[in-house]
Design a protein around this motif. Structure first.
Motif, PDB file in Angstrom:
ATOM      1  N   HIS A   1       0.817  -1.205   0.000  1.00  0.00           N
ATOM      2  CA  HIS A   1       0.000   0.000   0.000  1.00  0.00           C
ATOM      3  C   HIS A   1       0.858   1.266   0.000  1.00  0.00           C
ATOM      4  O   HIS A   1       1.917   1.311   0.634  1.00  0.00           O
ATOM      5  CB  HIS A   1      -0.878   0.034   1.255  1.00  0.00           C
ATOM      6  CG  HIS A   1      -2.228  -0.578   1.062  1.00  0.00           C
ATOM      7  ND1 HIS A   1      -3.069  -0.229   0.032  1.00  0.00           N
ATOM      8  CD2 HIS A   1      -2.897  -1.506   1.810  1.00  0.00           C
ATOM      9  CE1 HIS A   1      -4.204  -0.915   0.142  1.00  0.00           C
ATOM     10  NE2 HIS A   1      -4.116  -1.712   1.206  1.00  0.00           N
ATOM     11  N   GLY A   2       0.383   2.284  -0.673  1.00  0.00           N
ATOM     12  CA  GLY A   2       0.975   3.605  -0.601  1.00  0.00           C
ATOM     13  C   GLY A   2      -0.076   4.621  -0.230  1.00  0.00           C
ATOM     14  O   GLY A   2      -1.275   4.400  -0.409  1.00  0.00           O
TER      15      GLY A   2
ATOM     16  N   THR B   1      -2.971   1.697  -8.259  1.00  0.00           N
ATOM     17  CA  THR B   1      -2.608   0.580  -9.128  1.00  0.00           C
ATOM     18  C   THR B   1      -3.278  -0.690  -8.611  1.00  0.00           C
ATOM     19  O   THR B   1      -3.466  -0.842  -7.403  1.00  0.00           O
ATOM     20  CB  THR B   1      -1.072   0.417  -9.178  1.00  0.00           C
ATOM     21  OG1 THR B   1      -0.736  -0.552 -10.164  1.00  0.00           O
ATOM     22  CG2 THR B   1      -0.513  -0.002  -7.832  1.00  0.00           C
ATOM     23  N   PRO B   2      -3.675  -1.601  -9.495  1.00  0.00           N
ATOM     24  CA  PRO B   2      -4.459  -2.757  -9.063  1.00  0.00           C
ATOM     25  C   PRO B   2      -3.619  -3.992  -8.786  1.00  0.00           C
ATOM     26  O   PRO B   2      -2.477  -4.127  -9.227  1.00  0.00           O
ATOM     27  CB  PRO B   2      -5.361  -3.005 -10.274  1.00  0.00           C
ATOM     28  CG  PRO B   2      -4.494  -2.648 -11.445  1.00  0.00           C
ATOM     29  CD  PRO B   2      -3.628  -1.496 -10.972  1.00  0.00           C
TER      30      PRO B   2
ATOM     31  N   THR C   1       3.320  -0.004  -5.976  1.00  0.00           N
ATOM     32  CA  THR C   1       2.445   0.581  -4.971  1.00  0.00           C
ATOM     33  C   THR C   1       1.828   1.813  -5.595  1.00  0.00           C
ATOM     34  O   THR C   1       2.074   2.130  -6.749  1.00  0.00           O
ATOM     35  CB  THR C   1       3.244   0.943  -3.703  1.00  0.00           C
ATOM     36  OG1 THR C   1       2.370   1.531  -2.746  1.00  0.00           O
ATOM     37  CG2 THR C   1       4.362   1.903  -4.018  1.00  0.00           C
ATOM     38  N   CYS C   2       1.011   2.500  -4.866  1.00  0.00           N
ATOM     39  CA  CYS C   2       0.433   3.726  -5.383  1.00  0.00           C
ATOM     40  C   CYS C   2       0.375   4.746  -4.251  1.00  0.00           C
ATOM     41  O   CYS C   2       0.569   4.432  -3.084  1.00  0.00           O
ATOM     42  CB  CYS C   2      -0.962   3.491  -5.960  1.00  0.00           C
ATOM     43  SG  CYS C   2      -2.086   2.715  -4.827  1.00  0.00           S
TER      44      CYS C   2
ATOM     45  N   PHE D   1      11.421   2.164 -11.491  1.00  0.00           N
ATOM     46  CA  PHE D   1      10.123   1.886 -12.113  1.00  0.00           C
ATOM     47  C   PHE D   1       9.041   2.125 -11.061  1.00  0.00           C
ATOM     48  O   PHE D   1       9.163   1.657  -9.919  1.00  0.00           O
ATOM     49  CB  PHE D   1      10.019   0.431 -12.575  1.00  0.00           C
ATOM     50  CG  PHE D   1      10.787   0.107 -13.836  1.00  0.00           C
ATOM     51  CD1 PHE D   1      11.672   1.010 -14.410  1.00  0.00           C
ATOM     52  CD2 PHE D   1      10.629  -1.132 -14.447  1.00  0.00           C
ATOM     53  CE1 PHE D   1      12.383   0.696 -15.562  1.00  0.00           C
ATOM     54  CE2 PHE D   1      11.327  -1.460 -15.596  1.00  0.00           C
ATOM     55  CZ  PHE D   1      12.207  -0.544 -16.153  1.00  0.00           C
ATOM     56  N   PHE D   2       7.989   2.849 -11.454  1.00  0.00           N
ATOM     57  CA  PHE D   2       6.851   3.106 -10.574  1.00  0.00           C
ATOM     58  C   PHE D   2       5.587   2.562 -11.228  1.00  0.00           C
ATOM     59  O   PHE D   2       5.385   2.732 -12.435  1.00  0.00           O
ATOM     60  CB  PHE D   2       6.691   4.601 -10.311  1.00  0.00           C
ATOM     61  CG  PHE D   2       7.909   5.265  -9.730  1.00  0.00           C
ATOM     62  CD1 PHE D   2       8.115   5.295  -8.364  1.00  0.00           C
ATOM     63  CD2 PHE D   2       8.856   5.836 -10.558  1.00  0.00           C
ATOM     64  CE1 PHE D   2       9.245   5.897  -7.837  1.00  0.00           C
ATOM     65  CE2 PHE D   2       9.984   6.444 -10.037  1.00  0.00           C
ATOM     66  CZ  PHE D   2      10.182   6.467  -8.675  1.00  0.00           C
ATOM     67  N   ALA D   3       4.720   1.957 -10.418  1.00  0.00           N
ATOM     68  CA  ALA D   3       3.497   1.365 -10.964  1.00  0.00           C
ATOM     69  C   ALA D   3       2.501   2.401 -11.435  1.00  0.00           C
ATOM     70  O   ALA D   3       1.636   2.093 -12.263  1.00  0.00           O
ATOM     71  CB  ALA D   3       2.846   0.462  -9.915  1.00  0.00           C
TER      72      ALA D   3
END
Length: 630
Positions: free
Chosen positions: A117-118, A263-264, A185-186, A254-256
């Motif tokens: 989680h973010g 992000t799912p 994460t987001c 790299f970021f989701a």
């Protein structure tokens, strides 16, 4: 600034580095290591906020890394629900980062991977403010609001802030380590997993029970402040050991999703009923790595292509949500798992404008570009797909450049964005280093473009490292560079490995400064003035125009140097002030930090903008020098 006003004022004071400078041997074999963190359960929070996929994500990443040559003992896993792994609470994460940093050596490759989680919160403790006033946080297993938290601050414990991540990455890079960080994460503000706001419970109930989609965003006010924890998270300092800024030549991330997106996690690959829940970025990276990409850019482009069909499906299911766009940054053209000990420099990406068959850039010789220099052109289409072509610069001026559209991209008229980046260091700027038999070049050298270092086995070199009785000596061969670096012509004998590293980095910077000196051609910027003052206590002893300060007398005991800069040009200017100590160390004078802007405020002749810079290290007669660029 317009090209006609981008003039350079260069002031050099005396000579750099006189006197003898120990041999730095070849590095040991570079290692590949990884820290994989997956947080599925938040121990202090209700189970409705837990995730399913992070434990699967770290298992998948571990398998992929081992297939690509990572030894099992060099992959550390912190995750709940994974056999043999420690729990991913904040203390365990901090300790794992410390151990990994202690093991790492120059030339190593390290992957820092986080799945979970973010969230975003206001963080008044940060040294700089982001445009939205929010800071991104990754939630460890013991994450919760601090006791008594409330209002707009909502301080968290058990989390890693964005500045903490940046500090750890910088600490690894300071040791000459190549860092690849992956964040599946987001950092959501208005959306969480489950029913989207504005959606309906009936629509969610209609979804297949075995094909649940969860989103990895949490609003901070959803977190509980109480609850037991497996560690005393309130006392855990997640910040990294302080390190000076390091050019990010050995860094990729790299970021989701973008910072405001979620992000799912869902069963992947789609259509496979035996598939387990996975984070979309993790699955895409694992799939793309199976296609043997040559560089991080190749890997990311394949990740983007794998995202597209999944996002199209989710758009139909969740029309009210803003779905994620993956993001990459850093030296993307580096080879995958680049544990190279060779010197590397950063690679900027400049925006370009297309007009017919030509691309125009607002950068030029002052940014390190040269005519016929090979560049990489990236065309980003409206759907996020990227196309790449190679070409050569056709025309380069001081502050502009033009290049033809590569033939491979000629038909990409729908490209939303064009970007150009150099393929290699500028030939006229790169420091050519030759190492004689028995001598070696330090591993892990990182520079900021356009400064660069190239190791030669033969041919013309600017600098040579020779072995003299078991010790290294550094000889400056280039007459132009020798004139700037040392009037004596004597070889340097660095006292230790770090001194040799700093010496080579300083010489590489000096070669770039020499190129700027050529471009300046004695030009001055009207209304801009730089003066070196000599003070004894509160008494001004003398004031000398910086351009003439080279011949000023040595400082007497108790005297100090002060640079006074005045801008009465009527416009703001881009200003850089750099000093080189007599020991070879580069001093960043203005801007005071690499992350700050170098724009100096506007002033007029009647009311000039001015600033004073104390220079306690500067003594022209002992070999210090100063560079002022406006």
């Amino acid at each position: 600034m317009a090209a006609c006003t981008r003039r350079l004022l260069l002031i050099w004071l005396s000579a750099l580095l006189a006197g003898p400078l120990v041999f730095f041997g070849a590095p040991v074999h570079a290692a590949q290591r990884a820290l994989l963190v997956g947080v599925s359960e938040l121990a202090s929070q209700p189970s409705s906020l837990w995730l399913s996929a992070p434990r699967n994500d770290v298992i998948l990443m571990r398998q992929v890394l081992q297939q690509h040559g990572f030894a099992a003992g060099d992959v550390t896993v912190l995750a709940d629900g994974v056999g043999g792994a420690a729990l991913p609470d904040s203390r365990q994460i901090r300790d794992a980062l410390q151990r990994l940093l202690a093991r790492s050596q120059s030339g190593d490759f390290v992957l820092l991977y986080f799945s979970g989680h973010g969230t975003r919160v206001r963080d008044a403790a940060k040294a700089y403010a982001e445009p939205d006033g929010l800071a991104e946080n990754f939630l460890a297993r013991d994450a919760r609001l601090s006791p008594g938290a409330g209002g707009s601050g909502m301080p968290l414990t058990g989390s890693l802030r964005d500045v903490d991540f940046d500090g750890w990455i910088r600490a690894f890079m300071a040791k000459g380590v190549f860092v690849w960080s992956v964040f599946d994460t987001c950092s959501a503000t208005s959306m969480t997993r489950g029913v989207p706001r504005g959606g309906s419970a009936a629509a969610a109930a209609a979804e297949p029970a075995d094909d649940e989609v969860r989103f990895r965003g949490i609003q901070a006010d959803q977190l509980a402040a109480g609850g037991a924890s497996s560690s005393s998270s309130a006392s855990v300092d997640m910040s990294a050991p302080p390190q000076p800024p390091v050019p990010r030549a050995r860094y990729v991330a790299f970021f989701a999703s973008e910072s405001h997106q979620v992000t799912p996690e869902l069963r992947l690959p789609r259509g496979d009923r035996t598939a387990r829940p996975q984070g979309l970025l993790t699955w895409a990276v694992a799939e793309a790595m199976g296609r043997q990409p040559a560089s991080f850019r190749d890997l990311f482009n394949q990740v983007v292509s794998l995202y597209a069909p999944v996002i199209n499906e989710l758009e139909a299911r969740y029309p009210q949500r803003e779905l994620p766009s993956p993001v990459a940054e850093g030296n993307l053209d580096a080879p995958l798992f680049a544990a190279s000990t060779a010197p590397q420099s950063t690679r900027p990406a400049w925006p370009a404008r297309r007009a017919g068959s030509q691309l125009t850039l607002n950068v030029g010789q002052l940014d390190g570009l040269e005519p016929q220099q090979e560049v990489r052109v990236v065309a980003t289409l409206a759907d996020g797909t990227q196309r790449i072509g190679i070409t050569r610069l056709e025309q380069v001026e001081l502050a502009s450049a033009r290049t033809p559209v590569p033939a491979a991209l000629a038909e990409q008229n729908s490209a939303a964005l064009w970007a150009v980046s150099p393929v290699d260091d500028p030939p006229s700027v790169v420091l050519r280093v030759q190492a004689a038999s028995g001598a070696g070049v330090p591993a892990g050298l990182s520079l900021a473009y356009p400064a660069g270092i190239r190791v030669l086995r033969s041919g013309d070199a600017d600098v040579r490292i020779v072995d003299r009785g078991g010790q290294a000596a550094l000889e400056v061969l280039s007459p132009e560079l020798a004139a700037l670096a040392d009037d004596s012509g004597k070889p340097y004998a660095p006292p230790d490995a770090q001194a040799l590293r700093q010496q080579l980095l300083a010489l590489a910077q000096l070669k770039w400064f020499a190129r700027l000196d050529q471009l300046a051609q004695g030009g001055r910027l009207d209304g801009f003035d730089a003066v070196v003052e000599t003070w004894a206590g509160d008494k001004l002893m003398r004031s000398t125009p910086a351009a003439e300060a080279r011949s000023q007398p040595a400082l007497a005991p108790g005297e100090r140097s002060v640079l006074v800069v005045r801008n009465g040009s009527g416009q703001s200017v881009d200003l850089v002030v750099v000093g080189v100590e007599a020991g070879g160390a580069i001093r960043q004078v203005y801007p005071p930090a690499m992350s700050e802007t170098n724009r100096f405020e506007r002033g007029t002749r009647e009311q000039p903008a001015h600033e004073r810079f104390e220079l306690p290290w500067l003594n022209a007669q002992r070999g210090g020098r100063l560079l002022v660029l406006a």
